[in-house]
Write a protein that holds these residues in place. Structure first.
Motif, short mmCIF file in Angstrom:
data_model
loop_
_atom_site.label_atom_id
_atom_site.label_comp_id
_atom_site.label_asym_id
_atom_site.label_seq_id
_atom_site.Cartn_x
_atom_site.Cartn_y
_atom_site.Cartn_z
N PRO A 20 49.20 4.41 18.04
CA PRO A 20 49.62 5.31 19.12
C PRO A 20 48.95 4.93 20.43
O PRO A 20 48.05 4.09 20.46
N THR A 21 49.37 5.55 21.52
CA THR A 21 48.72 5.26 22.79
C THR A 21 47.41 6.02 22.93
O THR A 21 46.52 5.57 23.65
N ALA A 22 47.29 7.15 22.24
CA ALA A 22 46.07 7.94 22.36
C ALA A 22 45.80 8.69 21.08
O ALA A 22 46.70 8.96 20.29
N PHE A 23 44.53 9.01 20.89
CA PHE A 23 44.07 9.75 19.73
C PHE A 23 43.83 11.19 20.19
O PHE A 23 42.87 11.47 20.91
N GLY A 24 44.71 12.10 19.80
CA GLY A 24 44.61 13.49 20.24
C GLY A 24 43.52 14.23 19.51
O GLY A 24 43.47 14.23 18.28
N ILE A 25 42.62 14.85 20.22
CA ILE A 25 41.51 15.61 19.65
C ILE A 25 41.73 17.07 20.01
O ILE A 25 41.73 17.44 21.18
N GLY A 26 41.91 17.92 18.99
CA GLY A 26 42.32 19.28 19.28
C GLY A 26 43.75 19.32 19.77
O GLY A 26 44.22 20.30 20.32
N SER A 27 44.45 18.22 19.56
CA SER A 27 45.83 17.99 19.95
C SER A 27 45.99 17.89 21.46
O SER A 27 45.01 17.85 22.20
N TYR A 28 47.23 17.79 21.92
CA TYR A 28 47.55 17.63 23.33
C TYR A 28 48.17 18.93 23.82
O TYR A 28 49.26 19.30 23.41
N ASN A 29 47.51 19.61 24.70
CA ASN A 29 48.06 20.86 25.20
C ASN A 29 49.40 20.63 25.87
O ASN A 29 49.55 19.75 26.73
N ASN A 30 50.41 21.45 25.47
CA ASN A 30 51.76 21.40 26.04
C ASN A 30 52.47 20.07 25.80
O ASN A 30 53.48 19.79 26.40
N GLN A 31 51.94 19.23 24.89
CA GLN A 31 52.61 17.98 24.59
C GLN A 31 52.95 17.84 23.11
O GLN A 31 53.99 17.30 22.78
N ALA A 32 52.10 18.32 22.26
CA ALA A 32 52.39 18.26 20.83
C ALA A 32 51.86 19.54 20.19
O ALA A 32 50.67 19.67 19.96
N PHE A 33 52.75 20.45 19.94
CA PHE A 33 52.36 21.74 19.36
C PHE A 33 51.30 22.40 20.24
O PHE A 33 51.43 22.44 21.45
N ARG A 34 50.22 22.89 19.67
CA ARG A 34 49.20 23.58 20.46
C ARG A 34 47.80 23.09 20.09
O ARG A 34 47.61 22.43 19.08
N VAL A 35 46.86 23.45 20.93
CA VAL A 35 45.49 23.01 20.68
C VAL A 35 44.90 23.75 19.50
O VAL A 35 45.49 24.67 18.94
N LEU A 36 43.66 23.39 19.15
CA LEU A 36 43.00 23.93 17.96
C LEU A 36 42.90 25.45 18.00
O LEU A 36 43.00 26.10 16.96
N ASP A 37 42.72 26.03 19.16
CA ASP A 37 42.42 27.44 19.34
C ASP A 37 41.10 27.78 18.67
O ASP A 37 41.02 28.60 17.75
#
Length: 501
Positions: A200-217
């Protein structure tokens, strides 16, 4: 390899006097990947293959931030990844040695709520399609670990309850050795599925806000990403990825023929003596020669080198004879017992030492030619010392600097064995080779004869009492007491080197 019982240690809460950053650095060890303590606001990127990537410092200087909110921290829980914030982070895969065939993650985190109506991502390394690695919650259920091969996905679901405000730990990953998922409740997955993800282009940590589902919360205190294969025995535990003691050997290391369980052989006993920070890998196989062990190096090193390695070999290094067919040449000939050989191993004919480049059936091909072709019936000798040196050097080159060569143990026979003053001649000759190999390759020689002799001299064991240490009269194999005696010597050698920490 036999099944190995592994315990789950969960004492990875911050220990007094040990920083969170020191802990994640210890988990990363000398492996490729990165480690972040958001409690201490420190990051380490490590790459053996691309040293230019190496970095130690503030993670904010390396992470990509999404959203308008700034980095925010809790002094205990770390980075604030609450869903109410317009915030998300990722790390570009060009900034660390991401490996699409091997990725493992350790994390310590908190959720704000027991459940939400949305998915909550801890890690996401692929945004489209099924070719991905992801770790996230689903509505009403705990975290799931998903890997894909490009067209289908494999999912493992934890059954732990979702709880808000509770510290959680997890370790998950996949590589050529399969897939692992461990959390505070124990082992969720330990299977053969391998990682086959595109980069991938990036390793999402706590995911990507507003880009892939939602953050960890919630809050993320620590994360470690290891991007190389890991020995399976060392990744089925938390707190952290544990150290591995890998024992190679013959029937003295493991043998099912005499009623002992794997847990009664010295590798298990040594590991237990070293404490909960170690797990074992017993690669012993009855009948193996030192030449076979050289040929099996790739299998022994699958998933990386252990933290401590030992080899106990030589008992089965029996000579063999050259066969008449095919007609022997200076580089190609057949032998009477090819099962004792391995590619890369060393043998000799009339004192001329050569390395094996290939084996096909009974036919051996040498790397370089002998001075003259051996005749039918000529003797071929397994070069024990050379094979031990080769094995040690290979293990050290793979990353393990702590290597032991175990010398042949005391034969406490009523006749034809060792005594406190005279060694049995064949064993004495083998011990000389084992010790010389250790010196030549820079390994530690474990003199089991001397230590066990001292037990005899001191009266702890009667001289000539075969059954005190052996499974039967004049049988070199050790019973449970003999394996315990052997383990004590090996453990003492490890402790003396300061390696048991």
């Amino acid at each position: 390899m036999p099944n190995i019982g592994l315990s789950l240690s969960l004492s990875s809460r911050r220990t007094a006097g040990i920083s969170s950053f020191a802990k994640v650095q210890a988990i990363l060890g000398n492996r490729d990947g990165f480690a972040i303590s958001f409690v201490d606001k420190q990051m380490k990127i490590q790459s053996a293959t691309t040293p230019a990537l190496n970095f130690t410092g503030n993670p904010e200087t390396k992470l990509t931030k999404f959203g308008t909110d700034a980095f925010a921290y809790d002094a205990v829980k770390g980075l604030n990844l609450s869903a109410a914030r317009n915030f998300g982070i990722a790390l570009a895969t060009t900034l660390f040695p991401y490996n699409p065939a091997a990725c493992h993650v350790y994390a310590r985190f908190w959720l704000n709520f027991a459940d939400t109506v949305e998915q909550r991502h801890l890690v996401q390394v692929q945004l489209t399609g099924n070719d991905r690695l992801a770790f996230y919650t689903t509505t009403g259920a705990d975290f799931r670990f998903v890997t894909g091969n490009g067209t289908t996905t494999d999912t493992d679901q934890s059954t732990q309850p979702l709880l808000g405000g509770v510290e959680r730990q997890v370790f998950f990953g996949a590589d050529v050795n399969g897939k692992t998922f461990v959390n505070d409740g124990g082992i969720v997955a330990n299977e053969a599925t391998v990682l086959a993800a595109a980069v991938p282009t990036a390793f999402g940590i706590g995911s990507y806000n507003n880009q892939a589902f939602r953050v960890l919360d919630g809050f993320l205190a620590e994360i470690v990403v290891i991007t190389q294969p890991l020995v399976r025995e060392g990744r089925l535990v938390l707190d952290p990825v544990k150290k591995v003691y890998g024992a190679e050997g013959d029937s003295h290391t493991f043998n099912v023929s005499f009623g002992l369980s794997e847990a009664q052989f010295y590798p298990a006993l040594v590991t237990a003596a070293l404490g909960s920070k170690f797990v074992r890998r017993n690669a012993g196989a009855s009948g193996d020669s030192s030449a076979e062990m050289v040929g099996q190096l790739a299998a022994y090193l699958t998933g990386g080198a252990p933290d401590i390695a030992s080899i106990y070999a030589g008992s089965n290094d029996n000579p063999m004879t050259v066969l008449a067919t095919p007609v022997p040449t200076t580089t190609v000939f057949a032998v009477s017992d090819p099962g004792l050989l391995g590619v890369g191993a060393w043998i000799s004919h009339n004192g001329n030492v050569r390395q094996i480049s290939a084996i096909s059936g009974a036919t051996v091909t040498l790397v370089s030619a002998l001075p003259v072709a051996p005749v039918s019936g000529a003797s071929i000798v397994i070069e024990t010392q050379k094979n031990l040196e080769h094995w040690v050097n290979a293990v050290k080159a793979a990353g393990c600097s702590k290597v032991l060569v175990i010398g042949s143990h005391y034969l406490n026979f009523a006749s034809a064995g060792d005594t406190p003053t005279v060694q049995q001649s064949l064993r004495e000759a083998m011990r000389v080779k084992q010790a010389a190999a250790a010196v030549a390759a820079g390994a530690v020689f474990v003199d089991t004869y001397a230590a066990m002799r001292d037990a005899v001299v001191g009266g702890a064991v009667a001289q000539g009492d075969d059954l005190a240490w052996h499974v039967a009269v004049e049988d070199t194999h050790l019973n449970a007491a003999g394996e315990a005696a052997l383990a004590a010597v090996v453990t003492a050698a490890i402790v003396a080197q300061g390696w048991g920490v």
